[in-house]
Scaffold this motif. Sequence first.
Motif, PDB file in Angstrom:
ATOM      1  N   GLY A 235       0.792  -1.236   0.022  1.00 32.68           N
ATOM      2  CA  GLY A 235      -0.025  -0.125   0.059  1.00 32.68           C
ATOM      3  C   GLY A 235       0.851   1.239   0.024  1.00 32.68           C
ATOM      4  N   VAL A 236       1.619   1.288   1.054  1.00 31.70           N
ATOM      5  CA  VAL A 236       2.492   2.433   1.067  1.00 31.70           C
ATOM      6  C   VAL A 236       3.674   2.360   0.029  1.00 31.70           C
ATOM      7  CG1 VAL A 236       1.898   3.182   3.310  1.00 31.70           C
ATOM      8  CG2 VAL A 236       3.538   1.500   3.091  1.00 31.70           C
ATOM      9  N   ALA A 237       4.045   0.958  -0.243  1.00 27.86           N
ATOM     10  CA  ALA A 237       5.006   0.736  -1.068  1.00 27.86           C
ATOM     11  C   ALA A 237       5.024  -0.583  -1.690  1.00 27.86           C
ATOM     12  CB  ALA A 237       6.635   0.772  -0.117  1.00 27.86           C
ATOM     13  N   LYS A 238       5.722  -0.789  -2.792  1.00 29.84           N
ATOM     14  CA  LYS A 238       5.543  -2.001  -3.342  1.00 29.84           C
ATOM     15  C   LYS A 238       7.174  -2.427  -3.632  1.00 29.84           C
ATOM     16  CE  LYS A 238       4.892  -2.539  -8.016  1.00 29.84           C
ATOM     17  NZ  LYS A 238       4.369  -2.415  -9.127  1.00 29.84           N
ATOM     18  N   VAL A 239       7.325  -3.945  -3.272  1.00 28.55           N
ATOM     19  CA  VAL A 239       8.660  -4.325  -3.305  1.00 28.55           C
ATOM     20  C   VAL A 239       8.482  -5.681  -4.270  1.00 28.55           C
ATOM     21  CG1 VAL A 239      10.438  -5.771  -1.946  1.00 28.55           C
ATOM     22  CG2 VAL A 239       9.117  -4.016  -0.845  1.00 28.55           C
ATOM     23  N   VAL A 267      11.988  -1.269  -5.290  1.00 30.94           N
ATOM     24  CA  VAL A 267      11.045  -0.779  -4.218  1.00 30.94           C
ATOM     25  C   VAL A 267      10.432   0.561  -5.128  1.00 30.94           C
ATOM     26  CG1 VAL A 267      12.497   0.386  -3.024  1.00 30.94           C
ATOM     27  CG2 VAL A 267      10.294  -0.191  -2.129  1.00 30.94           C
ATOM     28  N   SER A 268       9.001   0.611  -4.963  1.00 29.68           N
ATOM     29  CA  SER A 268       8.466   1.853  -5.520  1.00 29.68           C
ATOM     30  C   SER A 268       7.352   2.305  -4.604  1.00 29.68           C
ATOM     31  CB  SER A 268       7.622   1.392  -6.903  1.00 29.68           C
ATOM     32  OG  SER A 268       6.618   0.796  -6.862  1.00 29.68           O
ATOM     33  N   ALA A 269       6.908   3.625  -4.489  1.00 29.95           N
ATOM     34  CA  ALA A 269       6.057   4.192  -3.602  1.00 29.95           C
ATOM     35  C   ALA A 269       5.332   5.308  -4.324  1.00 29.95           C
ATOM     36  CB  ALA A 269       6.507   4.701  -2.379  1.00 29.95           C
ATOM     37  N   PRO A 270       3.779   5.366  -4.143  1.00 31.63           N
ATOM     38  CA  PRO A 270       3.087   6.409  -4.619  1.00 31.63           C
ATOM     39  C   PRO A 270       3.388   7.638  -3.799  1.00 31.63           C
ATOM     40  CG  PRO A 270       1.696   4.875  -3.069  1.00 31.63           C
ATOM     41  CD  PRO A 270       3.108   4.287  -3.317  1.00 31.63           C
ATOM     42  N   GLY A 272       1.663  11.361  -3.179  1.00 27.78           N
ATOM     43  CA  GLY A 272       0.757  12.444  -3.622  1.00 27.78           C
ATOM     44  C   GLY A 272      -0.438  12.137  -4.439  1.00 27.78           C
ATOM     45  N   GLY A 273      -0.558  10.838  -4.545  1.00 30.22           N
ATOM     46  CA  GLY A 273      -1.773  10.411  -5.537  1.00 30.22           C
ATOM     47  C   GLY A 273      -1.612  10.915  -7.026  1.00 30.22           C
ATOM     48  N   VAL A 274      -0.628  11.338  -7.353  1.00 28.04           N
ATOM     49  CA  VAL A 274      -0.058  11.627  -8.807  1.00 28.04           C
ATOM     50  C   VAL A 274       1.180  11.087  -9.273  1.00 28.04           C
ATOM     51  CG1 VAL A 274      -1.863  13.727  -8.949  1.00 28.04           C
ATOM     52  CG2 VAL A 274       0.679  13.883  -8.418  1.00 28.04           C
ATOM     53  N   GLY A 275       1.833  10.812  -8.382  1.00 31.49           N
ATOM     54  CA  GLY A 275       3.484  10.340  -8.769  1.00 31.49           C
ATOM     55  C   GLY A 275       3.793   8.884  -8.458  1.00 31.49           C
ATOM     56  N   GLU A 276       5.171   8.449  -8.724  1.00 31.25           N
ATOM     57  CA  GLU A 276       5.618   7.327  -8.166  1.00 31.25           C
ATOM     58  C   GLU A 276       6.982   7.574  -8.339  1.00 31.25           C
ATOM     59  OE1 GLU A 276       5.158   2.643  -9.049  1.00 31.25           O
ATOM     60  OE2 GLU A 276       5.760   4.009 -10.787  1.00 31.25           O
ATOM     61  N   VAL A 277       7.628   7.188  -7.130  1.00 32.59           N
ATOM     62  CA  VAL A 277       9.127   7.008  -6.851  1.00 32.59           C
ATOM     63  C   VAL A 277       9.556   5.647  -6.935  1.00 32.59           C
ATOM     64  CG1 VAL A 277       9.034   7.325  -4.555  1.00 32.59           C
ATOM     65  CG2 VAL A 277      11.151   8.196  -5.878  1.00 32.59           C
ATOM     66  N   LYS A 278      10.489   5.343  -7.661  1.00 31.25           N
ATOM     67  CA  LYS A 278      11.026   4.131  -7.536  1.00 31.25           C
ATOM     68  C   LYS A 278      12.708   3.868  -7.611  1.00 31.25           C
ATOM     69  CE  LYS A 278       9.979   4.435 -12.721  1.00 31.25           C
ATOM     70  NZ  LYS A 278       9.227   3.901 -13.750  1.00 31.25           N
ATOM     71  N   ALA A 279      13.032   2.835  -6.889  1.00 33.34           N
ATOM     72  CA  ALA A 279      14.439   2.546  -6.848  1.00 33.34           C
ATOM     73  C   ALA A 279      14.624   1.070  -7.294  1.00 33.34           C
ATOM     74  CB  ALA A 279      15.091   2.810  -5.567  1.00 33.34           C
ATOM     75  N   VAL A 295      22.312   0.439 -10.351  1.00 30.63           N
ATOM     76  CA  VAL A 295      21.607   1.342  -9.642  1.00 30.63           C
ATOM     77  C   VAL A 295      20.855   2.307 -10.329  1.00 30.63           C
ATOM     78  CG1 VAL A 295      21.265   2.891  -7.522  1.00 30.63           C
ATOM     79  CG2 VAL A 295      23.061   1.014  -7.393  1.00 30.63           C
ATOM     80  N   SER A 296      19.276   2.165 -10.244  1.00 26.34           N
ATOM     81  CA  SER A 296      18.434   2.882 -10.895  1.00 26.34           C
ATOM     82  C   SER A 296      17.308   3.683  -9.946  1.00 26.34           C
ATOM     83  CB  SER A 296      17.729   2.358 -12.110  1.00 26.34           C
ATOM     84  OG  SER A 296      18.718   1.549 -13.047  1.00 26.34           O
ATOM     85  N   LEU A 297      17.290   4.876 -10.377  1.00 26.39           N
ATOM     86  CA  LEU A 297      16.313   5.872  -9.496  1.00 26.39           C
ATOM     87  C   LEU A 297      15.510   6.478 -10.532  1.00 26.39           C
ATOM     88  CD1 LEU A 297      18.788   7.523  -6.999  1.00 26.39           C
ATOM     89  CD2 LEU A 297      17.227   5.482  -6.537  1.00 26.39           C
ATOM     90  N   GLY A 298      13.958   6.595 -10.287  1.00 27.09           N
ATOM     91  CA  GLY A 298      13.283   7.057 -11.134  1.00 27.09           C
ATOM     92  C   GLY A 298      11.936   7.726 -10.454  1.00 27.09           C
ATOM     93  N   TYR A 299      11.307   8.761 -11.149  1.00 25.12           N
ATOM     94  CA  TYR A 299      10.147   9.433 -10.662  1.00 25.12           C
ATOM     95  C   TYR A 299       9.342   9.515 -11.880  1.00 25.12           C
ATOM     96  CZ  TYR A 299       6.733  12.811  -8.834  1.00 25.12           C
ATOM     97  OH  TYR A 299       5.507  13.438  -8.564  1.00 25.12           O
ATOM     98  N   VAL A 300       7.866   9.376 -11.836  1.00 21.93           N
ATOM     99  CA  VAL A 300       6.790   9.422 -12.858  1.00 21.93           C
ATOM    100  C   VAL A 300       5.746  10.222 -12.302  1.00 21.93           C
ATOM    101  CG1 VAL A 300       5.309   8.358 -14.480  1.00 21.93           C
ATOM    102  CG2 VAL A 300       7.592   7.257 -13.860  1.00 21.93           C
ATOM    103  N   HIS A 301       5.288  11.421 -13.022  1.00 23.43           N
ATOM    104  CA  HIS A 301       4.577  12.377 -12.256  1.00 23.43           C
ATOM    105  C   HIS A 301       3.333  12.192 -13.400  1.00 23.43           C
ATOM    106  CE1 HIS A 301       3.011  15.633 -10.060  1.00 23.43           C
ATOM    107  NE2 HIS A 301       2.542  16.164 -11.135  1.00 23.43           N
TER     108      HIS A 301
END
Length: 361
Positions: A235-239, A267-270, A272-279, A295-301
């Motif tokens: 819920g707060v994060a996906k592994v 691991v990724s996490a939502p 603010g309801g409009v974005g996702e951060v992932k590592a 190592v990869s870091l990303g953000y989708v808005h």
Amino acid sequence: MKKSLIALAVLAASGAAMAQSSVTLFGIVDTGVSYVNNATGDVNKYGVHTSGNQTSRLGLRGTEDLGGGLKAGFWLEGELGTDIGAGSGATGPLDFKRESTVRLSGNFGEVRLGRETTPTFRAGSKYDLFSSTGVGQFYGYKAWNGTVGAAYGADDNTIRANNMVSYSSPNFSGFTANLSYAFDEKQGLNKTGRYAGGNVGYDNGPLSVTAAYGSLSGGTGDRDEFSVGAGYNFGVAKVVGLAQQVKYKSDVLGVSSAKYNNYLLGVSAPVGGVGEVKAQYAFYDQQGDAKAHQVSLGYVHNLSKRTALYGTVAYLKNQKGSQMSLNAKNVNNNVDTRTNLSGVTTGANQTGVQVGIRHAF
């Protein structure tokens, strides 16, 4: 009068049949700007890329309701190089090599015939947080062995296969299975191009688990692939995690077999309801002592349900003969090679940055 009534009845029946059919035009346009250092010639590369977050594509799909729970359909999908307006993600004309299938489905499941992704690739890519594209993607499905693998042709990475017949089971309380067989159609010696594989999975609520196995035949041996992946959404994060092994079994005197073990943890996490951060972290244990860490870091808005802005940063460290590279499509897919202090030629370390916009329709 009677003939007119019959004609009207025929037209009405025809209209009803047409109403049960549908054809949809769909696609993704994904374009942005990339930077990758330490490319071949010890140069830094930058420019406009395609497919940084999801693969740019154009397709047609359709279904027809045959009644009694039976449906017929088709799927035609080709890659786009949206940075230069080309097909196939590079310079060629538009083709349907991403998928070209006709299908029949019902209570028994679904049967497909044509060219499509293999069950081994589908099983692994569902746990790649970077959707198997861009600099951040998991590279476990590359054509690892240049000597043995060259005999397999354009699909030596087993991402897709031609001349394939596949069966997908119905969903039994979260359990699914897929079996696929691609005919070699006597294209060469030792059944070159023949693929056989399958996967079994469980997807129910927050838990996802998938195992897959496939074998591709070539003129110099076989490429066997096995993977187990899993994910859990808290819920707060996906592994997510994935373990994969690729073996090349050589039939040629003087050409050695090889084994490659690849691992992924992410691991990724939502936001603010409009974005996702992932590592995501990936480890590639190659033939001999060659190894690579990524190592990869990303953000989708998400600007809407169909449009998103994204940014990705990836770092790849090559060790002891490893010559892997970050793939910014149409900008860079190579790495500078250097001789280290021990006299071993190895790939330089690379850092890649991508920002872009993705629109789906």
